[in-house]
Design an enzyme around this catalytic site. Structure first.
Site: not given
Ligand code: NAD
Ligand code: UDX
Length: 485
Positions: A163, A276-277
């Site tokens: 997260a 994500c959510f």
């Molecule tokens: P992000 O947008 O921060 O990063 C993605 C990066 O990929 C960007 O910098 C972009 O320029 C690069 N990119 C895109 N196409 C490319 C290519 N063809 N070659 C090289 N680079 C390329 O996204 P993120 O938040 O890191 O999320 C990435 C994935 O992980 C998503 O599928 C997301 O759902 C998943 N995920 C995100 C979180 C989170 O907390 N943000 C948590 C768990 C899973």
């Molecule tokens: C979420 C998942 O927790 C993580 O496991 C996954 O990999 C990516 O998506 P993230 O979105 O980074 O992570 O943060 P999270 O702590 O889950 O909070 C998501 C949203 O829910 C925030 O806006 C947060 O403020 C809200 N939230 C969380 C609530 O409103 N109430 C809660 O009790 C917990």
């Protein structure tokens, strides 16, 4: 490990950057290259100011960068040299075409997979790190083997559960690491073992779960759906609490004491945000619809509908409490990021709340400790994509944003002369503000609308504020105003 492993991660974002930095820290014998097509992102990763704010991240990067952790725009070269290629590119919701508003847009993923196929000269393990629809691995396998060079590609699903705001501690101490692969083949089993060996450098073996590909892909969507569902459940209760005089914090505590339910993720709020959510639930909804399961799809849709309702409810409460008009009134917005300890604003509830207030012609003074002004302006002026009615957007006139939004550098500056304060992110500093001083500098009646349950309601009421806190018993004033509206 018997041989030195080279890892390359495509995508230097919120997931790729921190995840690879921790692998590099925990596995000094592994060489980790993080590559991205974005030049500014890579430049920032190589600078003193990293492109994302995440507690503890700077320290980890400083320890490894230039030793066994490298950030580069040389995508093809690094992919060609790697044994394991993580793909951590963005997978947003499609905004046009088939499945618009729900399905995952796999454009970036597909182009990464094609590139891997084109540049590879040796066998590779390709790891899905991005969150993808169940069965994506099958499509990726087809792309990887399309030009049939006789190279073996093993595909693994290794979804990320970190997260934001707690990414480093989550990565250091994960509840579980999930590895899905082709368990039915020797090559698949070997690939699973290779990735397991990487994580085994710091993750206890019993926390590394190995499954088939489809279970791993679906578990990620399911986990996010379950987490979001808890928030929508408690938020739906918050509306009922306000109507009945129950206190949502007491209800959450009592409910969470049941060991079958557990205490976490039951905080009522103005709504969940984050990249994500919503995206992952919409993706799940789409997959259910495509598989002929409309009842299941509708069940999960409701989680997002309640989240949208919660944001609208907050704006309506504010407007009705302030004599049904906020036209020209100054409203201080404290917090813009989607949660504390991150500068990320993707899907932050602050966007919908601010746009709602702007459409009622309020003047907003916004303060967030980590979100830059340019990001807020960009977020507020980007038309909101309506997931339930693809193609329709809610308009807010461009000039109303430039004229009616001011961004400032402290909570005191934001609240001075404001008619109301909206707390939209639970930053720690908002708990310890000098609310007496703030009250003295506001026109009366002075309102606080706490969308995160951070303030001490009793103390603020003693000072003289009219306080609305999600799911808490209402002030008589708020009750009267709601009755008039
Ligand atoms: P992000 O947008 O921060 O990063 C993605 C990066 O990929 C960007 O910098 C972009 O320029 C690069 N990119 C895109 N196409 C490319 C290519 N063809 N070659 C090289 N680079 C390329 O996204 P993120 O938040 O890191 O999320 C990435 C994935 O992980 C998503 O599928 C997301 O759902 C998943 N995920 C995100 C979180 C989170 O907390 N943000 C948590 C768990 C899973
Ligand atoms: C979420 C998942 O927790 C993580 O496991 C996954 O990999 C990516 O998506 P993230 O979105 O980074 O992570 O943060 P999270 O702590 O889950 O909070 C998501 C949203 O829910 C925030 O806006 C947060 O403020 C809200 N939230 C969380 C609530 O409103 N109430 C809660 O009790 C917990």
């Amino acid at each position: 490990l018997t041989t030195m492993v080279k890892i390359c991660c495509i995508g230097a974002g919120y997931v790729g950057g921190p995840t690879m930095a921790v692998i590099a820290l925990k596995c000094p014998s592994i060489n980790v290259a993080v590559v991205d097509i974005s030049v500014p992102r890579i430049t920032a990763w190589n600078s003193e100011t990293l492109p994302i704010y995440e507690p503890g991240l700077d320290e980890v990067v400083k320890k490894c960068r230039g030793k066994n952790l490298f950030f580069s725009n040389e995508v093809e070269k690094n992919v060609a040299e790697a044994d394991i290629v993580f793909v951590s590119v963005n997978t947003p919701t499609k905004t046009s075409g088939l499945g618009a508003g729900k399905a995952a847009d796999l454009t970036y993923w597909e182009s990464a997979a094609r590139m891997i196929a084109d540049v590879s000269k040796s066998s590779k393990i390709v790891v899905e790190k991005s969150t993808v629809p169940v069965k994506t691995a099958e499509a990726i396998e087809k792309i990887l083997t399309h030009n049939n060079k006789g190279i073996e590609f093993q595909i693994l699903s290794n979804p990320e559960f970190l997260a934001e705001g707690t990414a480093i501690t989550d990565l250091f101490n994960p509840d579980r690491v999930l590895i899905g692969g082709r368990e039915e083949t020797p090559g698949g089993l070997k690939a699973i073992q290779t990735l397991k060996d990487v994580y085994a450098h710091w993750v206890p073996e019993e926390r590394i779960l190995c499954t088939n590909l489809w279970s791993a892909e679906l578990s990620k969507l399911a986990a996010n759906a379950f987490l979001a569902q808890r928030i929508s459940s408690v938020n739906s209760m918050s509306a009922l609490c306000e109507a009945t005089g129950a206190n949502v914090s007491q209800v959450s505590y009592a409910v969470g004491k049941d060991s079958r339910i557990g205490p976490k993720f039951l905080n009522a709020s103005v709504g969940f945000g984050g990249s994500c959510f919503q995206k992952d639930i919409l993706n799940l909804v789409y997959i259910c619809e495509c598989n002929g399961l409309p009842e299941v799809a509708n069940y999960w849709k409701q989680v997002i509908k309640i989240n949208d309702y919660q944001k609208v409810r907050f704006v309506n409460r504010l407007v009705t409490s302030m004599f049904n008009t906020i036209s020209g009134k100054k409203i201080a917005i404290l917090g813009f990021s989607f949660k504390k300890d991150t500068g990320d604003t993707r899907e932050t509830p602050a966007i919908d709340v601010c746009r709602g207030l702007l459409s009622d012609r309020a003047q907003l003074i916004i303060y967030d400790p980590k979100v830059p002004k340019a990001q807020m302006m960009k977020d507020l002026s980007t038309p909101k994509f309506e997931w339930d009615q693809p193609g329709s957007t809610v308009p807010v006139a461009e000039d109303s944003i430039t004229k009616n939004v001011t961004v400032v550098h402290s909570a005191y500056e934001a609240t001075k002369d404001s008619h109301a304060i909206c707390i939209l992110t639970e930053w720690d500093e908002f708990k310890s503000l000098d609310y007496q001083k703030i009250y003295d500098n506001m026109p009366k009646p002075a309102y606080v609308f706490d969308g995160r349950n951070v303030v001490d309601v009793t103390k603020l009421r003693q000072i003289g504020f009219i306080v609305y806190s999600i799911g808490k018993p209402l002030d008589p004033w708020l009750k009267d105003m709601a009755a008039i509206a």
